[in-house]
Design a protein around this motif. Structure first.
Motif, short mmCIF file in Angstrom:
data_model
loop_
_atom_site.label_atom_id
_atom_site.label_comp_id
_atom_site.label_asym_id
_atom_site.label_seq_id
_atom_site.Cartn_x
_atom_site.Cartn_y
_atom_site.Cartn_z
N LEU A 11 0.84 -1.18 0.00
CA LEU A 11 0.00 0.00 0.00
C LEU A 11 0.88 1.24 0.00
CD1 LEU A 11 -2.77 1.45 0.36
CD2 LEU A 11 -2.44 1.16 2.83
N VAL A 12 0.59 2.17 -0.88
CA VAL A 12 1.37 3.40 -0.97
C VAL A 12 0.43 4.55 -1.26
CG1 VAL A 12 1.87 3.08 -3.42
CG2 VAL A 12 3.42 4.46 -2.01
N GLN A 13 0.78 5.73 -0.78
CA GLN A 13 -0.04 6.91 -1.04
C GLN A 13 0.22 7.44 -2.45
OE1 GLN A 13 0.78 9.74 2.07
NE2 GLN A 13 -0.66 8.77 3.48
N PRO A 14 -0.76 8.14 -3.01
CA PRO A 14 -0.53 8.75 -4.32
C PRO A 14 0.72 9.63 -4.29
CG PRO A 14 -2.84 8.86 -3.74
CD PRO A 14 -2.13 8.33 -2.53
N GLY A 15 1.50 9.53 -5.36
CA GLY A 15 2.76 10.25 -5.43
C GLY A 15 3.94 9.48 -4.88
N GLY A 16 3.67 8.37 -4.23
CA GLY A 16 4.73 7.58 -3.63
C GLY A 16 5.41 6.65 -4.64
N SER A 17 6.32 5.84 -4.11
CA SER A 17 7.11 4.95 -4.94
C SER A 17 7.12 3.53 -4.37
CB SER A 17 8.56 5.45 -5.04
OG SER A 17 8.63 6.72 -5.64
N LEU A 18 7.29 2.59 -5.26
CA LEU A 18 7.48 1.20 -4.89
C LEU A 18 8.44 0.57 -5.90
CD1 LEU A 18 3.95 -0.27 -4.05
CD2 LEU A 18 5.83 0.06 -2.45
N ARG A 19 9.14 -0.46 -5.46
CA ARG A 19 10.01 -1.21 -6.36
C ARG A 19 9.63 -2.69 -6.27
NH1 ARG A 19 15.73 -3.43 -6.05
NH2 ARG A 19 16.63 -3.18 -8.13
N ASN A 82 7.49 5.21 -9.70
CA ASN A 82 7.46 6.50 -9.03
C ASN A 82 6.19 7.26 -9.40
OD1 ASN A 82 10.07 5.99 -8.03
ND2 ASN A 82 11.03 6.91 -9.83
N SER A 83 5.90 8.28 -8.62
CA SER A 83 4.71 9.11 -8.88
C SER A 83 3.48 8.25 -9.09
CB SER A 83 4.96 10.00 -10.11
OG SER A 83 6.10 10.80 -9.95
N LEU A 84 3.27 7.33 -8.19
CA LEU A 84 2.16 6.40 -8.33
C LEU A 84 0.82 7.10 -8.21
CD1 LEU A 84 3.75 3.42 -6.42
CD2 LEU A 84 2.80 3.29 -8.74
N LYS A 85 -0.13 6.59 -9.00
CA LYS A 85 -1.47 7.14 -9.04
C LYS A 85 -2.48 6.07 -8.62
CE LYS A 85 -0.16 9.81 -13.16
NZ LYS A 85 -0.50 10.09 -14.59
N PRO A 86 -3.65 6.47 -8.16
CA PRO A 86 -4.66 5.47 -7.81
C PRO A 86 -4.96 4.50 -8.95
CG PRO A 86 -5.30 7.59 -6.95
CD PRO A 86 -4.09 7.83 -7.80
N GLU A 87 -4.88 4.97 -10.18
CA GLU A 87 -5.16 4.10 -11.32
C GLU A 87 -4.06 3.08 -11.58
OE1 GLU A 87 -5.28 7.45 -11.25
OE2 GLU A 87 -4.56 8.33 -13.16
N ASP A 88 -2.97 3.16 -10.85
CA ASP A 88 -1.93 2.13 -10.93
C ASP A 88 -2.25 0.94 -10.05
OD1 ASP A 88 0.46 4.78 -11.00
OD2 ASP A 88 -0.17 3.55 -12.71
N VAL A 118 -0.45 -4.17 -5.71
CA VAL A 118 -0.06 -2.79 -5.48
C VAL A 118 -1.33 -1.96 -5.32
CG1 VAL A 118 1.02 -0.74 -6.49
CG2 VAL A 118 2.11 -2.99 -6.72
N THR A 119 -1.45 -1.29 -4.19
CA THR A 119 -2.61 -0.45 -3.91
C THR A 119 -2.14 0.98 -3.68
OG1 THR A 119 -3.78 -2.31 -2.88
CG2 THR A 119 -4.62 -0.09 -2.46
N VAL A 120 -2.66 1.89 -4.50
CA VAL A 120 -2.30 3.30 -4.37
C VAL A 120 -3.54 4.03 -3.86
CG1 VAL A 120 -1.37 5.34 -5.51
CG2 VAL A 120 -0.73 3.03 -6.30
N SER A 121 -3.45 4.46 -2.61
CA SER A 121 -4.61 5.08 -1.99
C SER A 121 -4.17 5.94 -0.81
CB SER A 121 -5.58 4.00 -1.50
OG SER A 121 -6.66 4.56 -0.79
N SER A 122 -4.92 6.99 -0.57
CA SER A 122 -4.65 7.83 0.59
C SER A 122 -5.51 7.39 1.76
CB SER A 122 -4.91 9.30 0.25
OG SER A 122 -6.22 9.46 -0.25
#
Length: 122
Positions: A11-19, A82-88, A118-122
């Motif tokens: 889980l990562v917030q929008p704008g965050g990064s994961l590898r 990088n710069s992850l979005k909810p649609e990712d 991968v979950t992109v959410s605030s």
């Protein structure tokens, strides 16, 4: 014969990064291609990024934000997101087309990983 183990989702917030990482094991001579696909809820699986020989392909939606790389010695492929979005948000799957030995010499085997969420959410 060939197995893939993925890691790095979460889980990562929008704008965050994961590898994401994917490590292959088995009797592998070489790789024709290594890449990442994803499948969002209710959607078809789609290509994210792929390395074929010396060429790299990216989906338009991730260009400039995701970077794919590989380590031949480690039989691994990675994607820096990088710069992850909810649609990712999706399940991300590693995919390889590996050259493996068989009784007739060699053949190309396509293998999928088990997927990592991968979950992109605030």
């Amino acid at each position: 014969q060939v197995q893939l183990v993925e890691s790095g989702g979460g889980l990562v917030q929008p704008g965050g990064s994961l590898r994401l990482s994917c490590k292959a094991s088995g009797s592998i001579v070489s790789f024709n291609a290594m890449g990442w696909y994803r499948q969002a809820p209710g959607k078809e699986r789609e290509l994210v990024a792929e390395i074929i020989s010396l060429s790299t392909i990216y989906a338009d939606s991730v260009k400039g934000r995701f970077t794919i790389s590989r380590d031949n010695a480690e039989k691994s492929v990675y994607v820096q997101m990088n710069s992850l979005k909810p649609e990712d948000t999706a399940v991300y799957y590693c995919n390889v087309r590996a050259v493996v030995p068989n009784d007739q010499g060699y053949r190309v085997l396509e293998v999928w990983g088990q997927g990592t969420l991968v979950t992109v959410s605030s």
